[in-house]
Design an enzyme around this catalytic site. Sequence first.
Site, PDB file in Angstrom:
ATOM      1  N   ASP A   1      21.570  52.406  72.172  1.00 49.11           N
ATOM      2  CA  ASP A   1      22.461  52.316  73.205  1.00 49.11           C
ATOM      3  C   ASP A   1      23.611  51.324  72.653  1.00 49.11           C
ATOM      4  O   ASP A   1      23.420  50.464  72.288  1.00 49.11           O
ATOM      5  CB  ASP A   1      21.690  51.942  74.386  1.00 49.11           C
TER       6      ASP A   1
ATOM      7  N   GLU B   1      25.412  55.257  69.660  1.00 46.74           N
ATOM      8  CA  GLU B   1      26.613  55.301  70.252  1.00 46.74           C
ATOM      9  C   GLU B   1      27.623  54.344  69.405  1.00 46.74           C
ATOM     10  O   GLU B   1      27.465  53.114  69.389  1.00 46.74           O
ATOM     11  CB  GLU B   1      26.779  54.902  71.855  1.00 46.74           C
TER      12      GLU B   1
END
Length: 641
Positions: free
Chosen positions: A326, A355
Amino acid sequence: MAMAQNYKFDEVTYTPRHTTFKLIAPDNAKHVVLSLYKGGDVATDKKPLATKQLKHVGKNLWSTTVSGDLNGRFYTFNIGKGETPGVFAKAVGVNGKRGAIINMKSTDPEGWNNDKVTPNSYLLTPNYTGLTVYEMHFRDFSIARNVNLDPKEFMVKRQSTKYPGKFLALTEPWAINYLKDLGVGAVHILPSFDYASVDETKLDKPQYNWGYDPLNYNVPEGSYSTNPYDPATRIREFKEMVEALHKAGIRVILDVVYNHTFDLDHSNFQLTWPNAYYRFTKDGKPSNGSGCGNETASDKAVMRQFMLQSVKYWAKEYHIDGFRFDLMGVHDIETMNGIRKELTAINPNIFIYGEGWSAGQCAYPTEKLAMKANISQMPGIAAFCDDLRDALRGPFSDDHKGAFLAGIAGSEESIKAGITGMTEHPQVDYSKVNYSKKPWATEPTQCINYVSCHDDMCLIDRLKASIPNIMTDELIRLDELAQTVVFTSQGVPFMLSGEEMLRDKKGVHNSFNSPDSINELNWNNPLRYPQVLSYYKNLIALRNHHPAFRLGKTQLVQKHLEFLPTADCLVAYRLKNHAGGDAWNDIIVIFNANKAARQVTVPQGTYTVVCKDGKIDEDGLETVNGMQVTVHPQSALILHN
């Protein structure tokens, strides 16, 4: 430069004769206290059985040993900031406020020592383009399995779930068979470590969260277990889930959230060593690159080694096959490369992606962060391709603005870049690509192609928001067109669970704490839209069966992938000369997002059509001859000779 200290986070070492407790804490701590408890619930068992001072035994290291068999007891540490289970608890009581002392071997299911995924033959890892990643939330997937089932549906009573919303739901035949039948190679499970926002003592009351609010990083979440009060249950049931998926040939990818904690002041990091694990701005305030009020400092030795040891622990203890980071752009490049090295030593097939951005400005130089633009410096690590995502459905910043799928011209070059896996290709003009003005992936294995995921509008909602008054038949055409782009592109395909059954979330953009009525999968939809589920199955099978769609190497993509002339809302290409050893010689793929049919010139030949008008059949739908083919509105056409 002095060598960074080597921190080892083995906080509790249990034997039937004695248990040793260790804590990484500052040297100048005045008192480091261990408290032992009979129970794990802080609300009902408030008085400790005993307390004991830890001794300073090394740089930033405190320790003590307690005699006797402490199996089943609970503990906390306190350096004067408040009680905490420490930063590396491996078992906890309800709501994760106290660590638990257990024999970890007792949590292993039968046959656990022999557990490993047996991938299908087309998964020639570490060419991760052979994976289809299916992102799912335990509760979304299973909570409504028994609700409002149509009696005419193929899912009869014996295929309902005993464990709605639990780890064990994914051990049941209905779930395993569904995932196998769909053809996915890996499930990406949303955060499954112990998170803060769900009260595990009140699971009879409606509560929901995705889990991006870390509490204890190295323990499974209690609300997904059948008994959050028993520390061993959540561990054993998580392992049973992994084992069941592995037996089905499906890998398990864990979503990890090392970039921030639920809060700063009361986090286990801050309670054990204030300010050591976080970044701060020049004026001393917590940096907020995560958008959650704090950001961790992977560039600091203590946080870096915590992350390294944590992912290794999940890989070894829980047999995890991959990690999705994340806000990976909050972490530094050196740490991510260290993680890749350590995990490769355990299992080179472990997939790492994340990400490639942050949610705000980090208190660390951007050129040293694991941003998408820096992926070339991180071999063996992939990033999400928002370039292709937004070229298809429209920008993240405006839910109501469409792009290619809405019949709006201008995104064609961005789609071409995504088709190459964001690698260098002589026919892609990166000056016209929406976000990236140069290739950011060294190899297509570093590019995750997708059109929607959990933390944004799902595909159906986005199509409804960006195309006013859209009807169901058009929704289906565009849903299938979008995924055909994703699954025939050269990166790693990724999909949100439920897209294969036209899932919607009632238009909610960020459903992180929305109720089940928003997030749950509707298991009547496969009956209502059987043609969509069938299309997804056949699309995934097409990719699995044909190496031309998963070449894995930039050199091979450049050699075999040739774009045909592009037009407004139309992109076409050829995979030529048995690409990747494919049985098919030339494969023509055409995407037409226009509301009218288009004529496309192709090399002269006789072709077998395998994808047309919402149907896929590798044995052939029809045969066409010549140099002109017609592509129907809002659809994909795939043919080969």
